[in-house]
Design a protein around this motif. Sequence first.
Motif, PDB file in Angstrom:
ATOM      1  N   GLU A  29     -56.730  64.499  49.712  1.00 31.97           N
ATOM      2  CA  GLU A  29     -56.694  65.369  51.043  1.00 31.97           C
ATOM      3  C   GLU A  29     -58.076  64.203  51.662  1.00 31.97           C
ATOM      4  O   GLU A  29     -58.125  64.434  53.272  1.00 31.97           O
ATOM      5  N   ALA A  30     -59.378  64.114  50.790  1.00 33.41           N
ATOM      6  CA  ALA A  30     -59.846  63.258  51.304  1.00 33.41           C
ATOM      7  C   ALA A  30     -59.824  62.323  52.161  1.00 33.41           C
ATOM      8  O   ALA A  30     -58.774  61.214  51.969  1.00 33.41           O
ATOM      9  N   THR A  31     -61.115  61.534  53.359  1.00 34.12           N
ATOM     10  CA  THR A  31     -60.566  60.395  53.678  1.00 34.12           C
ATOM     11  C   THR A  31     -61.878  59.754  52.437  1.00 34.12           C
ATOM     12  O   THR A  31     -63.570  59.823  52.981  1.00 34.12           O
ATOM     13  N   PHE A  32     -61.954  58.389  52.743  1.00 33.97           N
ATOM     14  CA  PHE A  32     -62.663  57.245  51.628  1.00 33.97           C
ATOM     15  C   PHE A  32     -63.600  56.545  52.430  1.00 33.97           C
ATOM     16  O   PHE A  32     -62.327  55.554  53.555  1.00 33.97           O
ATOM     17  N   ILE A  33     -64.868  56.342  52.837  1.00 39.53           N
ATOM     18  CA  ILE A  33     -65.122  55.682  53.770  1.00 39.53           C
ATOM     19  C   ILE A  33     -66.092  54.752  53.125  1.00 39.53           C
ATOM     20  O   ILE A  33     -66.473  55.194  51.629  1.00 39.53           O
ATOM     21  N   SER A  34     -66.500  53.567  53.251  1.00 38.32           N
ATOM     22  CA  SER A  34     -67.743  52.571  52.309  1.00 38.32           C
ATOM     23  C   SER A  34     -68.798  51.994  53.787  1.00 38.32           C
ATOM     24  O   SER A  34     -68.148  51.674  54.575  1.00 38.32           O
ATOM     25  N   GLU A  35     -69.722  52.318  54.240  1.00 38.15           N
ATOM     26  CA  GLU A  35     -70.074  51.553  54.680  1.00 38.15           C
ATOM     27  C   GLU A  35     -70.513  50.465  54.339  1.00 38.15           C
ATOM     28  O   GLU A  35     -71.964  50.083  52.774  1.00 38.15           O
ATOM     29  N   PRO A  36     -71.063  49.336  55.224  1.00 36.44           N
ATOM     30  CA  PRO A  36     -70.592  48.853  56.620  1.00 36.44           C
ATOM     31  C   PRO A  36     -69.271  48.673  56.350  1.00 36.44           C
ATOM     32  O   PRO A  36     -68.245  48.872  57.165  1.00 36.44           O
ATOM     33  N   ASP A  37     -68.365  48.837  55.491  1.00 37.98           N
ATOM     34  CA  ASP A  37     -67.063  48.116  56.071  1.00 37.98           C
ATOM     35  C   ASP A  37     -65.395  48.778  55.921  1.00 37.98           C
ATOM     36  O   ASP A  37     -65.115  48.281  56.922  1.00 37.98           O
ATOM     37  N   SER A  38     -66.048  49.909  55.841  1.00 42.89           N
ATOM     38  CA  SER A  38     -64.492  51.282  56.776  1.00 42.89           C
ATOM     39  C   SER A  38     -65.484  50.781  58.599  1.00 42.89           C
ATOM     40  O   SER A  38     -64.274  51.131  59.067  1.00 42.89           O
ATOM     41  N   SER A  39     -66.191  50.656  58.969  1.00 43.99           N
ATOM     42  CA  SER A  39     -66.131  50.641  60.505  1.00 43.99           C
ATOM     43  C   SER A  39     -65.066  48.895  61.439  1.00 43.99           C
ATOM     44  O   SER A  39     -65.405  48.063  60.312  1.00 43.99           O
ATOM     45  N   PRO A  40     -64.880  49.072  61.998  1.00 49.32           N
ATOM     46  CA  PRO A  40     -64.607  48.363  62.865  1.00 49.32           C
ATOM     47  C   PRO A  40     -65.621  47.152  63.227  1.00 49.32           C
ATOM     48  O   PRO A  40     -65.071  45.719  63.336  1.00 49.32           O
ATOM     49  N   GLY A  42     -67.456  46.279  60.014  1.00 46.75           N
ATOM     50  CA  GLY A  42     -67.678  45.813  58.870  1.00 46.75           C
ATOM     51  C   GLY A  42     -68.248  44.530  58.158  1.00 46.75           C
ATOM     52  O   GLY A  42     -68.769  43.925  57.631  1.00 46.75           O
ATOM     53  N   SER A  43     -66.479  44.237  59.042  1.00 40.24           N
ATOM     54  CA  SER A  43     -66.500  42.870  58.268  1.00 40.24           C
ATOM     55  C   SER A  43     -67.710  41.804  58.631  1.00 40.24           C
ATOM     56  O   SER A  43     -68.199  40.965  58.300  1.00 40.24           O
ATOM     57  N   MET A  58     -80.159  42.561  61.231  1.00 44.35           N
ATOM     58  CA  MET A  58     -79.163  43.408  60.700  1.00 44.35           C
ATOM     59  C   MET A  58     -79.569  44.555  60.807  1.00 44.35           C
ATOM     60  O   MET A  58     -78.533  45.476  60.820  1.00 44.35           O
ATOM     61  N   PHE A  59     -80.370  45.356  61.202  1.00 47.38           N
ATOM     62  CA  PHE A  59     -80.754  46.692  60.977  1.00 47.38           C
ATOM     63  C   PHE A  59     -80.462  47.360  62.640  1.00 47.38           C
ATOM     64  O   PHE A  59     -79.907  48.295  62.209  1.00 47.38           O
ATOM     65  N   LEU A  60     -79.992  46.481  64.035  1.00 47.75           N
ATOM     66  CA  LEU A  60     -79.385  47.109  64.708  1.00 47.75           C
ATOM     67  C   LEU A  60     -77.903  46.591  64.250  1.00 47.75           C
ATOM     68  O   LEU A  60     -77.037  47.248  64.781  1.00 47.75           O
ATOM     69  N   LEU A  61     -77.528  45.696  63.693  1.00 50.96           N
ATOM     70  CA  LEU A  61     -75.587  45.881  63.417  1.00 50.96           C
ATOM     71  C   LEU A  61     -75.462  46.867  62.258  1.00 50.96           C
ATOM     72  O   LEU A  61     -74.304  47.267  62.782  1.00 50.96           O
ATOM     73  N   PHE A  62     -76.442  46.716  61.621  1.00 47.41           N
ATOM     74  CA  PHE A  62     -76.012  48.214  60.901  1.00 47.41           C
ATOM     75  C   PHE A  62     -75.561  49.246  61.867  1.00 47.41           C
ATOM     76  O   PHE A  62     -75.170  50.210  61.730  1.00 47.41           O
ATOM     77  N   LEU A  63     -76.991  49.500  62.480  1.00 48.00           N
ATOM     78  CA  LEU A  63     -77.043  50.537  63.688  1.00 48.00           C
ATOM     79  C   LEU A  63     -75.739  51.184  64.358  1.00 48.00           C
ATOM     80  O   LEU A  63     -74.625  51.906  64.616  1.00 48.00           O
ATOM     81  N   ALA A  64     -74.692  49.541  65.198  1.00 46.77           N
ATOM     82  CA  ALA A  64     -73.690  49.247  66.161  1.00 46.77           C
ATOM     83  C   ALA A  64     -72.452  49.733  64.888  1.00 46.77           C
ATOM     84  O   ALA A  64     -71.897  50.164  65.381  1.00 46.77           O
ATOM     85  N   SER A  65     -72.758  48.816  63.820  1.00 48.61           N
ATOM     86  CA  SER A  65     -71.704  49.381  63.061  1.00 48.61           C
ATOM     87  C   SER A  65     -71.494  50.485  62.231  1.00 48.61           C
ATOM     88  O   SER A  65     -70.157  51.202  62.345  1.00 48.61           O
ATOM     89  N   ARG A  66     -72.313  52.040  62.559  1.00 53.03           N
ATOM     90  CA  ARG A  66     -72.505  52.743  62.019  1.00 53.03           C
ATOM     91  C   ARG A  66     -71.642  54.168  62.767  1.00 53.03           C
ATOM     92  O   ARG A  66     -71.255  54.785  63.214  1.00 53.03           O
ATOM     93  N   ALA A  67     -72.446  53.347  64.328  1.00 51.65           N
ATOM     94  CA  ALA A  67     -71.904  53.792  65.977  1.00 51.65           C
ATOM     95  C   ALA A  67     -70.019  54.213  65.680  1.00 51.65           C
ATOM     96  O   ALA A  67     -69.980  54.743  66.029  1.00 51.65           O
TER      97      ALA A  67
END
Length: 190
Positions: A29-40, A42-43, A58-67
């Motif tokens: 039942e788990a939802t599996f994600i991978s950072e940064p790939d699972s965000s809109p 991510g690619s 790069m840090f800001l891109l990762f923050l945006a992806s995480r958000a």
Amino acid sequence: MTYYVLEGIDCVGKSTQIGLLKKDEAFKEATFISEPDSSPLGSMVRKEIESKLDHKTMFLLFLASRAALFAKLRDSNPSLVISDRSLISGIAYSELPLKEALSLNLFATSDVLPSKVVFLKASKEVLEARLSGKKQDSIESKGLMFLLDVQARIEETLRLIESKGVAIKILDASQTQAALSASIKEFFKP
């Protein structure tokens, strides 16, 4: 949302262990994600990792992806999320002071921290052997000492978030896949 994370530097076996969890009936039942790939985003972020962007960008891109990822999770509202990497890596790979990086990452996640974290830790010798046996990406090609420094920052970050109630299990990445899998499943047991 219950949120579990598998953390560690490159070459410690995170993706292998996530793959084993995905096959386990207890986590169906788990939802599996991978950072940064699972965000809109991510690619785009994945593509930029291989570029020569400056560290701040790069840090800001990762923050945006995480958000974006956490907005997506809030919308879908899964009961259990298991992630390959998290804000812990985002903090550890940054060049910012840990508390500052944590604050910015908590802004991106709307103050969501993992409930449990498994940290796969590799010795210098294990990491050296694993790096020598594969084609290295842009992060791995920064060298052994860079990765060991990041691993040390992951440990510091774990101590910081442990004080906020996050349960942490540190495992020796040199153990067999089966031994690691059993320990992870026991710790993450729903």
